[in-house]
Design an enzyme around this catalytic site. Structure first.
Site, PDB file in Angstrom:
ATOM      1  N   HIS A  73       1.511  -1.580   0.236  1.00 47.99           N
ATOM      2  CA  HIS A  73       0.166  -0.063  -0.356  1.00 47.99           C
ATOM      3  C   HIS A  73       1.173   0.992  -0.084  1.00 47.99           C
ATOM      4  O   HIS A  73       0.525   2.353  -0.559  1.00 47.99           O
ATOM      5  CB  HIS A  73      -1.377  -0.205   1.042  1.00 47.99           C
ATOM      6  CG  HIS A  73      -0.384   0.515   2.371  1.00 47.99           C
ATOM      7  ND1 HIS A  73      -0.416  -0.731   3.552  1.00 47.99           N
ATOM      8  CD2 HIS A  73      -0.258   1.709   3.104  1.00 47.99           C
ATOM      9  CE1 HIS A  73       0.544  -0.001   4.714  1.00 47.99           C
ATOM     10  NE2 HIS A  73       0.402   1.207   4.214  1.00 47.99           N
ATOM     11  N   ASP A 113       0.026  -7.672   1.901  1.00 47.32           N
ATOM     12  CA  ASP A 113       0.725  -6.152   1.761  1.00 47.32           C
ATOM     13  C   ASP A 113       1.882  -6.088   1.977  1.00 47.32           C
ATOM     14  O   ASP A 113       2.886  -5.347   2.877  1.00 47.32           O
ATOM     15  CB  ASP A 113       0.204  -5.802   3.067  1.00 47.32           C
ATOM     16  CG  ASP A 113      -0.182  -4.035   2.888  1.00 47.32           C
ATOM     17  OD1 ASP A 113       0.484  -3.517   1.711  1.00 47.32           O
ATOM     18  OD2 ASP A 113      -0.343  -3.411   3.624  1.00 47.32           O
ATOM     19  N   SER A 115       3.946   3.035   8.087  1.00 47.72           N
ATOM     20  CA  SER A 115       4.038   1.706   7.041  1.00 47.72           C
ATOM     21  C   SER A 115       4.817   1.351   6.274  1.00 47.72           C
ATOM     22  O   SER A 115       5.818   2.909   5.393  1.00 47.72           O
ATOM     23  CB  SER A 115       2.428   2.140   5.675  1.00 47.72           C
ATOM     24  OG  SER A 115       1.340   2.653   6.917  1.00 47.72           O
TER      25      SER A 115
END
Length: 340
Positions: free
Chosen positions: A139, A185, A280
């Site tokens: 992502h 992910d 992230s």
């Protein structure tokens, strides 16, 4: 700062200190049996590397050749071979002063182009796992429809001008990843060259993951909804069982089938430290203590969470579950030749 010592073997058999290397041919004859019943290979004790370090008991002797002791080793994965090759000590200098190597030299920040030339907006993290390869979250490969353009490596301050960021050559997203669904992910980023200030971390699949002290690293927000940090920050966490984590994510649309073994959960049980927005893609790290110096292993990639520093643990992509996807991309030359 962590002290970068020589990559040495402290042998239980009285062997003197020496660097550990795998032989360059990487052809492995499976001609012995490990204590756990798996097939292994007879190799010199000095060539066994992590296969010895992770053994649960004294290595099984195959034979002696003069003074060389040959023991039964597990067949090393490409990631094992690469990790051994990376770990050559080198000095680092920060702000003109000689120092020990940076604490997280494998940490990178992913930067997006802005309207100003040579000015980048750093929105995600990642980790060098090869000289010119970065591991990050899938992502993190798009923001507003745009891909990141550069990485700033070495865990340096985001305003550092000592070395220029390294351009990105290509991005490889896991083929099963779907936008807005937090399964698979994970992504790999190929750089145009090796960053001067970076040093790869290791990855592997033979490490116990639950109940481990781990360190999450990132440039993310210091409070929920706050501003990102220009300085690299770390949080000490404890990895926990997935069922303890699932309780906090039962009704999440992004995980319609619940958490899987491809997820890894971690939280700070005492001080409520946590990863947050902007962290992230950054690594969750543990130190692997073996017969030689501990190495940094990336066991997780920061994926998602429920707020920041709440009762809900942070959820990370479990890197060990993706080695079969990662290794042929980064280290095809390390894939063992099949012996008839």
């Amino acid at each position: 700062m962590l002290n970068l010592r020589l990559f040495i073997l402290i042998s239980a058999f009285g062997i003197s200190r020496a660097k550990i290397f795998f032989r360059p041919d990487h052809t492995f004859d499976k001609n012995c049996t490990l204590p756990n019943g798996e097939q292994g290979i007879c190799r010199s004790f000095m060539d066994c590397g992590t296969a010895v370090a992770e053994a649960s008991e004294r290595p099984k002797t195959c034979y002696f050749e003069g003074n060389d002791h040959f023991v039964c080793c597990r067949v090393p994965r490409p990631s094992d071979l690469a990790c051994t090759e990376y770990k050559l000590p080198r000095p680092e200098v920060i702000n003109g002063l000689p120092t020990e190597p940076r604490e997280f030299p494998y940490m990178v920040a992913l930067g997006w182009n802005t309207s100003e030339t040579s000015v980048y907006d750093y929105k995600c993290g990642g980790a060098l796992i090869g000289p010119d390869w970065v591991l990050t979250a899938a992502h993190c490969t798009s923001s507003g429809g745009e891909e990141p353009a550069v990485v700033l490596a070495g865990g340096v301050n985001l305003t550092s001008k000592r070395f220029p960021p390294t351009p990105i050559e290509k991005i490889i997203i896991h083929p099963n990843y779907e936008h807005k669904i937090v399964y698979d992910d994970i992504a790999l980023i190929k750089l145009t060259g090796a960053p001067h200030e970076g040093e790869p971390a290791c990855i592997g699949d033979r490490l116990p993951l639950i109940g481990r002290n781990a360190t999450a690293v990132g440039y993310g927000h210091t409070v929920f909804g706050g501003l990102p940090s220009e300085q690299l920050l770390k949080a000490y966490l404890l990895t926990i069982e997935t069922p303890q984590c699932q309780f906090h994510y039962n009704d999440e649309e992004a995980i319609p089938n619940g958490l899987r073994d491809t997820h890894l959960c971690a939280k700070d049980l005492q001080f409520k430290r946590d990863t947050c927005q902007g962290d992230s893609g950054g690594p969750l790290i543990i130190k692997n203590d073996g017969l030689y110096k501990p190495e940094s292993y990336v066991i997780g990639v920061t994926s998602f969470g429920n707020g920041c520093a709440t009762d809900a643990p942070g959820v990370y992509t479990n890197v060990a579950k993706y080695l079969d996807w990662i290794e042929p991309i980064i280290w095809p030359h390390y894939i063992p030749k099949k012996v008839a």
